[in-house]
Design a protein around this motif. Structure first.
Motif, short mmCIF file in Angstrom:
data_model
loop_
_atom_site.label_atom_id
_atom_site.label_comp_id
_atom_site.label_asym_id
_atom_site.label_seq_id
_atom_site.Cartn_x
_atom_site.Cartn_y
_atom_site.Cartn_z
N ALA A 195 0.83 -1.21 0.00
CA ALA A 195 0.00 0.00 0.00
C ALA A 195 0.86 1.26 0.00
O ALA A 195 0.48 2.28 -0.60
CB ALA A 195 -0.95 0.00 1.20
N VAL A 196 2.04 1.21 0.66
CA VAL A 196 2.96 2.35 0.62
C VAL A 196 3.43 2.54 -0.82
O VAL A 196 3.44 3.64 -1.36
CB VAL A 196 4.17 2.11 1.57
N HIS A 197 3.77 1.41 -1.46
CA HIS A 197 4.25 1.45 -2.86
C HIS A 197 3.16 1.96 -3.81
O HIS A 197 3.46 2.64 -4.79
CB HIS A 197 4.70 0.04 -3.24
N ARG A 198 1.90 1.61 -3.50
CA ARG A 198 0.79 1.92 -4.40
C ARG A 198 -0.15 2.99 -3.81
O ARG A 198 -1.34 3.04 -4.16
CB ARG A 198 -0.05 0.66 -4.66
N ALA A 199 0.36 3.84 -2.93
CA ALA A 199 -0.49 4.79 -2.20
C ALA A 199 -1.32 5.67 -3.15
O ALA A 199 -2.50 5.93 -2.90
CB ALA A 199 0.36 5.64 -1.27
N LYS A 200 -0.70 6.09 -4.27
CA LYS A 200 -1.41 7.01 -5.19
C LYS A 200 -2.62 6.31 -5.82
O LYS A 200 -3.67 6.91 -6.01
CB LYS A 200 -0.46 7.50 -6.28
N ASP A 201 -2.42 5.02 -6.17
CA ASP A 201 -3.52 4.21 -6.71
C ASP A 201 -4.71 4.22 -5.76
O ASP A 201 -5.86 4.46 -6.17
CB ASP A 201 -3.05 2.75 -6.85
N ALA A 205 -8.52 5.88 -6.12
CA ALA A 205 -9.75 5.08 -6.03
C ALA A 205 -10.56 5.41 -4.76
O ALA A 205 -11.61 4.82 -4.53
CB ALA A 205 -9.39 3.60 -6.06
N GLU A 206 -10.02 6.33 -3.96
CA GLU A 206 -10.67 6.76 -2.71
C GLU A 206 -10.94 5.60 -1.75
O GLU A 206 -12.01 5.51 -1.13
CB GLU A 206 -11.97 7.52 -3.01
N LEU A 210 -4.39 2.74 5.00
CA LEU A 210 -3.64 3.52 6.00
C LEU A 210 -2.73 4.62 5.41
O LEU A 210 -2.73 5.74 5.94
CB LEU A 210 -2.84 2.56 6.90
N PRO A 211 -1.97 4.35 4.33
CA PRO A 211 -1.11 5.43 3.81
C PRO A 211 -1.93 6.62 3.29
O PRO A 211 -1.43 7.74 3.29
CB PRO A 211 -0.36 4.76 2.65
N VAL A 212 -3.17 6.36 2.87
CA VAL A 212 -4.02 7.44 2.36
C VAL A 212 -4.58 8.25 3.52
O VAL A 212 -4.58 9.48 3.51
CB VAL A 212 -5.19 6.87 1.50
#
Ligand code: HEM
Ligand SMILES: CC(C)=CCC/C(C)=C/CC/C(C)=C/COP(=O)(O)OP(=O)(O)O
Length: 298
Positions: A195-201, A205-206, A210-212
């Motif tokens: 999720a850290v690696h893909r946080a922007k994704d 997608a709203e 956790l990183p968001v």
């Protein structure tokens, strides 16, 4: 903004078997089944009878695959918004929601009947509860509601060693619950690293991962703390006399590497650290369960 895939979501082309296979998350289910096999093997001093092993693996495998297919169905609109999931069969329009519903219901029902008739009702109902836990509670509700989604939802994915154990013993015992606890505490570092690696994704997608919701730095702290907790939980099988030295040495090595990744991710990350930690998490769990097996038989 609506993506191209969202526009095409109802346009289907001829499906092929690869689309159906992809729905089942085959590599995830393969690892789940390994943990179930280990649960079965550790439940008895004797060799596990093939009369239990085969129907248990078919039943747990089919019901896990059904849960994964329902996850694809329910998430098709958010999958269309993320680069990692955009190419899946539903967002691409290769399969229709109706076909996926029929497929998931069919394999789920076959899996349940297999477990109920050829293994035991306890295992059938526990597997059913795990299926509902992942496909309904996690996917339909928690995933969209709270950054603790994967912590709570992780219990469903952690269940297979217990399912394997009950397939053999027809009862719930402490050693099996300990194996569940290992996967339960492994899941946050496994997923949050990705999720850290893909946080922007996830932000696009709203989805409140956790990183968001709490930022990358806080997520890295949580990953570090869960990895420490995982190290402690992994020592428990040795401390209660369930495993021997082979397990202790093997798991200590795996945890040392996992902790090193968690430390590097928090204090000295490169661009690749988060993804590398996620990739190692899969090796970590797979080797841990292989080591449990070796320790049991050697
Ligand atoms: C709530 C709990 C979990 C979450 C949120 C989660 C999330 C994820 C995500 C997002 C991926 C990336 C998939 C992709 O690249 O398309 C992944 C991959 C993977 N996960 Fe998990 N996971 C969870 C639990 C588990 C469990 C319990 C296992 C096995 C015991 C597992 C095994 C794997 C494997 C083997 C992969 C690699 C799949 C591949 O390369 O196709 N995961 N996980
Ligand atoms: C019967 C039983 C044991 C059921 C559990 C089945 C199962 C497939 C658990 C795996 C958990 C998993 C891959 C979660 C990711 O979902 P996600 O929606 O967050 O990830 P995605 O974005 O890649 O779809």
């Amino acid at each position: 903004m609506e993506s191209v895939a969202t526009k095409n979501i109802t346009k289907t082309r001829n499906a092929n078997w690869r689309d159906y296979l992809e729905l089942t998350k085959p590599r995830v289910v393969a690892l789940l089944l390994l943990t179930a096999v280990v649960g079965m093997c550790l439940a008895t001093e004797e060799l596990v009878s093939l009369n239990v092993l085969v129907p248990a693996l078919i039943g747990i495998g089919l019901m896990s695959a059904a849960a994964a297919a329902i996850n694809h169905l329910v998430d098709r609109h958010i999958d269309a918004k993320m680069a990692r999931t955009l190419r899946r069969p539903l967002p691409q329009g290769n399969l229709s929601p109706t076909k996926v519903t029929v497929f998931a219901a069919s394999i789920g029902a076959i899996g349940f009947v297999t477990l109920y008739a050829w293994v035991n009702p306890l295992t059938a109902w526990l597997t059913f509860a795990s299926m509902v836990g992942y496909a309904v509670i996690y996917t339909m509700f928690l995933k969209r509601a709270t950054p603790q989604n994967i912590v709570i939802g992780g219990l469903a994915g952690a269940a297979p060693p217990l399912l394997g154990w009950t397939a053999v013993t027809n009862e719930i015992n402490a050693p099996a619950v300990l194996l569940v606890m290992i996967i339960f505490t492994w899941t946050p570092p496994h997923f949050w690293a990705l999720a850290v690696h893909r946080a922007k994704d996830y932000a696009r997608a709203e989805i409140p991962m956790l990183p968001v919701t709490h930022g990358i730095d806080f997520t890295k702290t949580c990953i570090f703390l869960y990895t420490i907790l995982l190290t402690v939980v992994c020592l428990m099988p040795f401390l209660i006399g369930m495993t021997g030295m082979i397990y202790l040495v093997g798991v200590s090595l795996l945890n040392a590497i996992f902790l090193a990744y968690a430390w590097k991710l928090k204090y000295a990350p490169s661009k690749k650290t988060a993804f590398n930690m996620f990739a190692f998490s899969i090796w970590h769990l797979m080797l841990l369960f292989v080591i449990l097996l070796v320790d049991h038989y050697v």
